[in-house]
Design an enzyme around this catalytic site. Structure first.
Site, PDB file in Angstrom:
ATOM      1  CG  ASP A   1      37.365  28.566  37.464  1.00 14.92           C
ATOM      2  OD1 ASP A   1      38.388  29.277  37.447  1.00 14.92           O
ATOM      3  OD2 ASP A   1      36.910  27.996  36.455  1.00 14.92           O
TER       4      ASP A   1
ATOM      5  CE  LYS B   1      42.801  27.992  41.841  1.00 11.92           C
ATOM      6  NZ  LYS B   1      41.497  27.604  41.310  1.00 11.92           N
TER       7      LYS B   1
ATOM      8  N   GLY C   1      42.513  32.177  36.017  1.00  7.27           N
ATOM      9  CA  GLY C   1      41.883  33.483  36.185  1.00  7.27           C
ATOM     10  C   GLY C   1      41.468  33.572  37.637  1.00  7.27           C
ATOM     11  CG  HIS C   2      43.732  32.910  40.458  1.00  3.62           C
ATOM     12  ND1 HIS C   2      44.899  32.498  41.042  1.00  3.62           N
ATOM     13  CD2 HIS C   2      43.261  31.830  39.769  1.00  3.62           C
ATOM     14  CE1 HIS C   2      45.123  31.222  40.718  1.00  3.62           C
ATOM     15  NE2 HIS C   2      44.143  30.804  39.946  1.00  3.62           N
TER      16      HIS C   2
ATOM     17  CD  GLN D   1      45.754  25.770  36.139  1.00  3.62           C
ATOM     18  OE1 GLN D   1      46.853  25.413  36.506  1.00  3.62           O
ATOM     19  NE2 GLN D   1      45.527  26.971  35.647  1.00  3.62           N
TER      20      GLN D   1
END
Ligand code: GDP
Ligand code: IMO
Ligand code: MG
Length: 438
Positions: free
Chosen positions: A22, A25, A49-50, A232
């Site tokens: 988080d 990225k 989750g991007h 990650q």
């Protein structure tokens, strides 16, 4: 800090998280995708989750690479584990938002592993049963899917398309159902329903499935630039992270090769994404974690809620012991520092430069969690700033204390800061140097 943009060069770039995920990225991949032809994700699954924010609109992707909004060819690498139901929903969600996703735009590796319902059931059972160590997983079946990959009983996309699919799955599901019912006392998976559901998914996804190593190689031979998107972060890496409080794949830059099928000589640049402070979701040690009002300030101002599970993220100061570990493990050639705007308004900002363990100074990130858990951070303090920096686009326009903070990070990591992110939006970025000229 150096200034001025380099001329654009052909470069293949890997982007990785340096902390516990988080770091931002998604935002940086979206930004730099403009100068890439292919964006390839090489590991993880929908535990990621991007977030991308373009013209005020927010997009969150879990499986589709973050180059999709820049209309680039997006590739799901063989190192990924893919829940086909989630992928189809994500394709539909992006299509509804006006993003074109046809088989020429989104490619899926034949060798990527498929997350099955029993993987999710086992993940949830292990986390909830109280018999094994709780990791605080995202519950998406990631660990059990990678376990099956290593145990050679996984289903890859090529196996999903194979005529033996049904027979293979029946055989594997028998063992999973025995485990779920006999060990966990849980309901078993309905194998007929599973098979018919997955046959529907395969019909939908089959046109996207291809040999991505060949595609990437051809693109590179034709002078195309490739951006490899990590998920990650370094300290969630299965080998090098805070094991067992990690994810089940290699998150570091080396896996950009294994997870896509290209050799290491094809990588030119490795950019580490560093959040201006540290966050962590799930269990595990976190030496610079804050339990006071500053921690609350970072959590609230940084809107630190998981993009996948919505869990509150734990917050703390930036940690150079971790970051030096990340520089070494990934061969970082540059840093993108994100969420710098969040630190505005603090009187002083702390940088952890080493740890103290039973009176002894520790400079290298300890492998033993018992030692790490006992480490006290040793801090250096920098004066804060009150200005809102989110409108600033040039390094020299940043307040002097902000620049002092950046210069100190650069000095301590011995790595140049190429980008500084001052807000979630694509354009809320100070570009110092990039491998691709924006
Ligand atoms: P990722 O998993 O590394 O892609 O990061 P996430 O998307 O899970 O979390 C990063 C969060 O910070 C998202 O909500 C982003 O929109 C947001 N973000 C990214 N860069 C910045 C920044 O520079 N400033 C602020 N305030 N938010 C940012
Ligand atoms: P992005 O790509 C933050 C964490 C989980 C848990 C551990 C194992 O958005 O940075 P898993 O479901 O992978 O078996 O969970 O890893 N985790 C993440 N934390 N960001 C992520 O992804 C994460 N993906 C997994 O919270 O502690
Ligand atoms: Mg995330």
């Amino acid at each position: 800090m150096s200034s001025g943009n380099k001329e654009p060069e052909l470069q293949n770039l890997v982007i990785v998280g340096t902390q516990w995920g988080d770091e931002g990225k998604g935002k940086i991949v979206d930004l730099l995708a403009e100068y890439s032809d292919l964006v390839v994700r090489f590991q993880g699954g929908n535990n990621a989750g991007h977030t991308m924010v373009v013209n005020g609109e927010q997009f969150i992707s879990h499986l589709v690479p973050s180059g999709i909004l820049q209309k680039k060819i997006c590739v799901i690498g063989n190192g990924m584990v893919v829940d086909p139901e989630v992928l189809i929903k994500e394709i539909d969600y992006l299509t509804e938002k006006g993003v074109r996703i046809d088989p020429e735009v989104l490619l899926i590796s034949q060798k990527a592993h498929v997350i099955m319902p029993y993987h999710k059931a086992i993940d949830a059972a292990r986390e909830g049963c109280g018999k094994s160590k709780k990791i605080g997983t995202t519950g998406r079946g990631i660990g059990p899917c990678y376990e099956d990959k290593a145990a050679r009983r996984g289903i890859r996309f090529i196996d999903l398309l194979d005529e033996d699919f049904e027979r293979n799955v029946r055989h594997i599901a028998e063992e999973k159902n025995f485990f779920l019912s006999s060990f966990h006392g849980l309901e078993t998976i309905d194998v007929d329903a599973l098979i018919s559901g997955y046959k529907t998914f395969r019909k939908r996804l089959a046109p996207h499935v291809t040999d991505i190593s060949v595609v990437i190689d051809k693109a590179m031979r034709n002078g195309r630039q490739v951006l490899f998107e990590g998920a990650q972060g370094t300290h969630l890496d299965i080998d090098h992270g805070t094991y067992p409080y990690v994810t089940s794949s290699n998150t570091i830059s080396g896996n950009a090769c294994c997870g896509t099928g290209i050799g290491p000589k094809r990588i030119d640049h490795v950019m580490g994404i560093v959040k201006a402070y540290t966050t962590r979701v799930g269990e595990g040690p976190f030496p610079t974690e804050l339990f006071d009002e500053t921690g609350d300030f970072l959590q609230k101002k940084g809107a630190e809620f998981g993009a996948t599970t919505g869990r509150k993220r734990r917050c703390g100061w930036i940690d150079m012991v971790m970051l030096k570990n990340a520089v070494r493990l990934n061969s970082l050639t540059g840093i993108a520092l994100t969420k710098l705007d969040v630190l505005g308004g603090l009187d002083e900002i702390r940088i952890c430069t080493s740890y103290k363990y039973r009176g002894r100074q520790i400079d290298d990130f300890p492998v033993s969690l018992n030692i790490l858990g006992e480490c006290e951070p040793v801090f250096e303090t920098i004066a804060g700033w009150d200005e809102d920096i989110s409108g600033i686009r040039r390094f020299e326009d940043l307040p002097v204390n902000t620049r002092n903070y950046l210069n100190r990070i650069e000095e301590l990591t011995e790595t140049p800061i190429d980008l500084v992110s001052v807000g979630p939006g694509r354009n809320e970025t100070v570009v110092v140097n990039t491998p691709f000229k924006p």
